[in-house]
Each structure stands twice: as structure tokens, then as C-alpha cells.
Design an enzyme around this catalytic site. Structure first.
Site, PDB file in Angstrom:
ATOM      1  N   HIS A 129       0.832  -1.198   0.000  1.00 20.72           N
ATOM      2  CA  HIS A 129       0.000   0.000   0.000  1.00 20.72           C
ATOM      3  C   HIS A 129       0.867   1.249   0.000  1.00 20.72           C
ATOM      4  CE1 HIS A 129      -3.236   2.643   2.127  1.00 20.72           C
ATOM      5  NE2 HIS A 129      -3.183   2.874   0.825  1.00 20.72           N
ATOM      6  N   LEU A 140       5.439   2.963   3.159  1.00 18.57           N
ATOM      7  CA  LEU A 140       4.897   1.823   2.407  1.00 18.57           C
ATOM      8  C   LEU A 140       4.417   0.778   3.409  1.00 18.57           C
ATOM      9  CD1 LEU A 140       4.414   0.012  -0.109  1.00 18.57           C
ATOM     10  CD2 LEU A 140       6.815  -0.710   0.086  1.00 18.57           C
ATOM     11  N   GLU A 141       3.133   0.465   3.359  1.00 13.43           N
ATOM     12  CA  GLU A 141       2.585  -0.610   4.183  1.00 13.43           C
ATOM     13  C   GLU A 141       2.709  -1.924   3.413  1.00 13.43           C
ATOM     14  OE1 GLU A 141      -1.095   0.689   6.910  1.00 13.43           O
ATOM     15  OE2 GLU A 141      -1.458   1.047   4.800  1.00 13.43           O
ATOM     16  N   VAL A 142       3.360  -2.901   3.989  1.00  6.70           N
ATOM     17  CA  VAL A 142       3.395  -4.255   3.429  1.00  6.70           C
ATOM     18  C   VAL A 142       2.448  -5.089   4.278  1.00  6.70           C
ATOM     19  CG1 VAL A 142       4.818  -6.316   3.091  1.00  6.70           C
ATOM     20  CG2 VAL A 142       5.727  -4.051   2.503  1.00  6.70           C
TER      21      VAL A 142
END
Length: 279
Positions: A129, A140-142
């Protein structure tokens, strides 16, 4: 689309080739042009040389078919926030990918587990995301599901760091991490509008408090359509305490999408520059 182009614009400076796939040639060309605009801005500011600009642009290509996808190790899907559409793209992509290729979704609202349910290889599906504008926002969301393979997570985290992002790993849950925190804040701002508080007063109060922009301005930046979908998903997950704002619903129903549509809670000129609250 907008997010796909943003992701490409921070990937090619690292020497990583990017291949766009879109529904028609005009959309592919629009994506390439958006990458060029970001890189051209860096060239104008003398952050890169003309040779670097040319080299980086040479790494961007595109097509309307999945040609060349059989060799790619990572696909990042950034299509419309609709589960059926995402399942369709996932199925089409998996049909041409190698067995160990990673399929990452840039969804901001849909649970990764639901997207992975349409996969023949759910262990290879993960969330990436990014935040808009991608070339400026560091996070950055993983997002991992119980089925996501550890090596898939490790690869995506390494790639995220390589392209300059601050990476956090989040378990799959409604809103992930950022939107789970952001949604109550934005929702309360919407409820203030429902109660008659002026748009500019809400935004000014939060700007004075220390936020870069106020919550209503932020909704315009993100896109009212995205905010509307996110709000509905959060309401489904958390019930009455996340009941969406009537004001947001009404503005969205009027066809206003925010900055990208050049009209939202605020007025915008032809270049997308924000003006005052649109009376």
C-alpha cells in the site's frame, strides 16, 4: 493509472525496468507521460542529469496485453477498488506469471485475504500500500495474510527499501494500519460538517494543531471516491461508531471527486491548483 505511474517513477531511478499493462494504448501512454513528468521535474531541479533522465525513461515500457510478464518477478496491481475487478486482473496475470512470481496489490481498503481468495497461489499474494503522491510520501505498508510466504514478505520489504520507502509490515485487518488510524479522524471531521461547522474552520483548526493539511483538504487530495469506499468498509467492520458522514456522501453523489476531478469540497483551476472552499 495514477498510482501505477507514481510507483514506476520511483522504481526506474533504481535501475529497475517497469512494464505497464493497461486497458488501452491511451492509458499506457498516459502512465508513461506521468512518469516523464516526475522525472522531468527532477531534471529541472538539477537532481538528475539529462543522461540519467534518458536512461531512466528508457526503462519504462507498456502494452495492452500481458506480453513480457512471464519473466517478471513482481507485479504490483493498482486497478480500481473493486474486488471483482481485482480478481479478474489477478486471474489474468497469474495465467502468464512464473510459479514463483509475487503478486502485490496496492489496495487501500480491500482485505488482502479477500483478494488472495481468487488466487491459485495465495502464498504469493501480498499487499503493498503506497501513499499519494508516491514520489513524495515516504511510507509503504506491506500487508501480510496468514498464507503469505515468509520469503514473499522478505522480498517485498527489501524491494520497498530499495526504492527508498520506509516500510512497515502489517497484518491483514480492516484499514490496515494507516487508514485504521486515519478513518476515525476523517470521520469525525465529516460529522462536524454534518453538524454545521464550516469546512475551512475544521481544516484551519487541524493545520494550526500541526497537520500538513486539514482533514477535508486531505479527502480532496486522496479522492472522494476512495474516501467513500474506505468509509463504507470501516463502517461494515466497526459498526455505528464509524457511521459515514452525510456531507461526504452528498458531495460524492454530486459527482465531485476532489483534486483529480478538479472539483470537491474545494474549487480547483485547470491545472489542479486548489482555491477556496467551493460555495
Amino acid at each position: 493509472g495514477f498510482m501505477g505511474a507514481g510507483i514506476a517513477s520511483i522504481t526506474v531511478p533504481q535501475g529497475v525496468p517497469v512494464r505497464f499493462k493497461d486497458t488501452n494504448a491511451a492509458q499506457v501512454a498516459k502512465g508513461v507521460a506521468a512518469v516523464r513528468d516526475v522525472l522531468k521535474d527532477r531534471l529541472t531541479k538539477r537532481q538528475i542529469t539529462k543522461q540519467q533522465f534518458d536512461d531512466q525513461m528508457s526503462l519504462v515500457a507498456g502494452a495492452t496485453e500481458y506480453t513480457g510478464f512471464g519473466r517478471v518477478p513482481l507485479v504490483i496491481e493498482a486497478v480500481f477498488e473493486d474486488l471483482a475487478v481485482k480478481h479478474k486482473v489477478l486471474a489474468e496475470t497469474e495465467a502468464v506469471l512464473s510459479a514463483d512470481a509475487i503478486f502485490a496489490t496496492n489496495t487501500s481498503t480491500i482485505p488482502i485475504t479477500k483478494i488472495a481468495a481468487g488466487s491459485k497461489r495465495p502464498h504469493n499474494v501480498i499487499g503493498m500500500h503506497f501513499f499519494s503522491p508516491v514520489h513524495k510520501m515516504p511510507l509503504l505498508e506491506v500487508i501480510v495474510t496468514p498464507q503469505t510466504a515468509p520469503e514473499v514478505t522478505a522480498t517485498v520489504v527489501e524491494f520497498g527499501r530499495r526504492i527508498g520507502k520506509t516500510v512497515i509490515i502489517v497484518n491483514d485487518a480492516p484499514g490496515f494500519y494507516v487508514n485504521r488510524i486515519l478513518a476515525p479522524y476523517v470521520n469525525e471531521a465529516g460529522l462536524l460538517l454534518d453538524e454545521g461547522v464550516a469546512i475551512e474552520e475544521v481544516d484551519k483548526a487541524m493545520s494550526r494543531f500541526g497537520f500538513p493539511v486539514g482533514p477535508i483538504n486531505l479527502i480532496d487530495e486522496v479522492g472522494l471516491d476512495i474516501a467513500g469506499k474506505s468509509g463504507a468498509i470501516m463502517a461494515e467492520a466497526f459498526g455505528a461508531r464509524m457511521t459515514p458522514s452525510v456531507a461526504l456522501k452528498n458531495v460524492l453523489a454530486a459527482g465531485r471527486l476532489g483534486r483529480k476531478g478538479k472539483k470537491g469540497f474545494y474549487a480547483y483551476d485547470e491545472k489542479g491548483k486548489r482555491g477556496d472552499v467551493d460555495e
